[in-house]
Design a protein around this motif. Sequence first.
Motif, short mmCIF file in Angstrom:
data_model
loop_
_atom_site.label_atom_id
_atom_site.label_comp_id
_atom_site.label_asym_id
_atom_site.label_seq_id
_atom_site.Cartn_x
_atom_site.Cartn_y
_atom_site.Cartn_z
N LEU A 344 0.97 -1.45 -0.18
CA LEU A 344 0.20 0.12 0.26
C LEU A 344 0.79 0.91 -0.09
N GLY A 345 1.81 0.97 0.33
CA GLY A 345 3.25 2.74 1.23
C GLY A 345 3.24 2.94 -1.08
N LEU A 346 3.83 1.68 -1.36
CA LEU A 346 4.40 1.26 -2.58
C LEU A 346 2.52 1.93 -3.86
N LEU A 347 2.01 1.75 -4.06
CA LEU A 347 0.38 2.25 -4.25
C LEU A 347 0.30 4.07 -4.19
N ALA A 348 0.18 4.58 -2.22
CA ALA A 348 0.76 5.65 -2.09
C ALA A 348 1.54 6.43 -2.91
N LYS A 349 2.46 5.87 -2.80
CA LYS A 349 4.21 6.54 -4.00
C LYS A 349 3.34 6.94 -5.32
N THR A 350 2.68 5.73 -6.00
CA THR A 350 2.70 5.96 -7.33
C THR A 350 1.97 6.75 -7.06
N LEU A 351 0.14 7.06 -6.52
CA LEU A 351 -0.74 8.00 -6.25
C LEU A 351 -0.59 9.54 -6.15
N ASN A 352 0.78 9.86 -5.68
CA ASN A 352 0.78 11.03 -5.15
C ASN A 352 2.50 11.32 -6.63
#
Length: 600
Positions: A344-352
């Motif tokens: 989920l941290g990797l997903l959030a990085k992509t979102l940002n």
Amino acid sequence: MPSRRDVVHYAIRPHDLALHLFEVVLTVARPDPEGQVLSLPAWIPGSYMIREFARNIVQIRAESEGRKVKLTKLDKHSWRAARCKGQLTITYQVYAWDLSVRAAHLDQTHGFFNGTSVFLQVHGKQQLAHVVDIQPPPGEAYSSWRVATSLPELKARRYRFGTYQAKDYDELIDHPVEMGEYILIDFEAHGVPHEMAITGRIPNLDAERLANDLQRICEHQIAFFEPRSKRAPMQRYVFLTLAVGDGYGGLEHRSSTALICARSDLPVRGQTAITEGYRNFLGLCSHEYFHTWNVKRIKPAVFAPYDLTKENYTSLLWLFEGFTSYYDDLTLVRAGVIDRTTYLGLLAKTLNAVQKGSGRLKQSVAESSFDAWTKYYRQDENAPNAIVSYYQKGSLVALWFDLLIRSQTRGKRSLDDVMRALWRRYGRDFYHDGHGAGVSSVDVEALFDEVTGLRLKSVFDHAVRGTKDLPLAEALASFAIHYQDRPARAAPSLGVRTRREGADCKLASVYEGGAAHHAGLSAGDTLVAIDDLRVTASNLDSLLARYRVGDTVQIHAFRRDELMSFAVSLLPDTSPKISLTILEKPLAATKLRDAWLKAR
């Protein structure tokens, strides 16, 4: 094996390592009686930019039966040999000093090449068998060099210099070659031999851990596409990896991939935690391996076959690169290499990353795909304000499709089902000798509807053809995942991206709507002072921290060699701060989430 007269034959050897020259001898037994045409590709599949590899041919000559044959250059990458009665031999040297996964590189430490950079195509004979004799550099100093490639052996022993073979020209150029001293790691994935050849100095490499993690990734992806048979589409697979001080990149091929990584990304013996660098490296391996199915065998119709003389335009790279970017990290969590919080941290990085640039509101992922040749692969300082990445936003499009399909079918269907249907219909059952049927945008959209039982035109309009942000907060909530975008910090910001030039602080990009944009600062400006205090590459943030949002500061900057002054009204830092958190309720949502993150 066909007779030599039915074979296009090459010999390639490192000619001068200090000058970075490969020498290639091409033999055509029966050249075109009207004059043999030869050409080098203008681009390499997987990297969508015209690279004009022929510019690296330093010398070229032709002869037949001991007599010189005239070569006439037809355009920037093509030649015609004059008529000759006997065997035609073309000898040429290729400058190889591109330390990347795309072209060729040669020095005293190793040699690497993609066929698109070194093997001239013999027009009219592309479908013949092609044989290449890979020769070592001269001298005892290189007696320990070996060869790593997925190209099938003819008379060579595996990992040794000698002759290798390909069914045709397309296969020849789809197997890159590494030569030198390397560490060899091997494992099996569902019965298929896999190897990783790592070139470079890597102290205390934990080869066993790397092999184990790669095996989990590869076995998961094989089973993903073939849940029942677990049959891989290749007989052998090779990861060609160059470890350097600082680097990152990969390029997919039908039975191998070429990778560059920082040596610090590779695991160290005795280290149990998964570092960010190692996780990113495994994600890169996962990404390129997934391409074995998604783009090397399932491919856009315009790539079946490739035309390597010019741009091949497609609006589908969001599917082939973006969806691959979605599944690369998803594979890591499903295979148990990383945990859910990390994922989920990797997903959030992509979102940002996607939310940061205003280009996402101006260009759709379909447009970004089509314009890859002129925009994505030729980015300039204004790229964040003008374009969107079909990799990053494409992965979010895949996420939305997956969550939406799972939610609306109550877990009975998913994006996984669509990918497997694409594989069966446009990959496995139509892929022969390197050529598939190819899929069009219309085919893709129809298949989504057919497999899911949903009508998804409005979703395609929004996610693929539109430029509005995706409603991912709502979608993730249905899977018991809290999407939070923290409000902007009160800290002042110029709204820029900087780069270091010596001790100087130079503006790399100026973000649309930021303080620097409104004041008239531009990319390329070198900041000199803020309110008469010197700006350096390391103190910009600490200087700005002494001010509040709304304060006006005087900034001096050099534009070219002219000193300019700007009154800048500081604005709040509006960089997205998205985070994703796992929730334990409601139960129905947690069941959907578990099925999503555990799915095979």
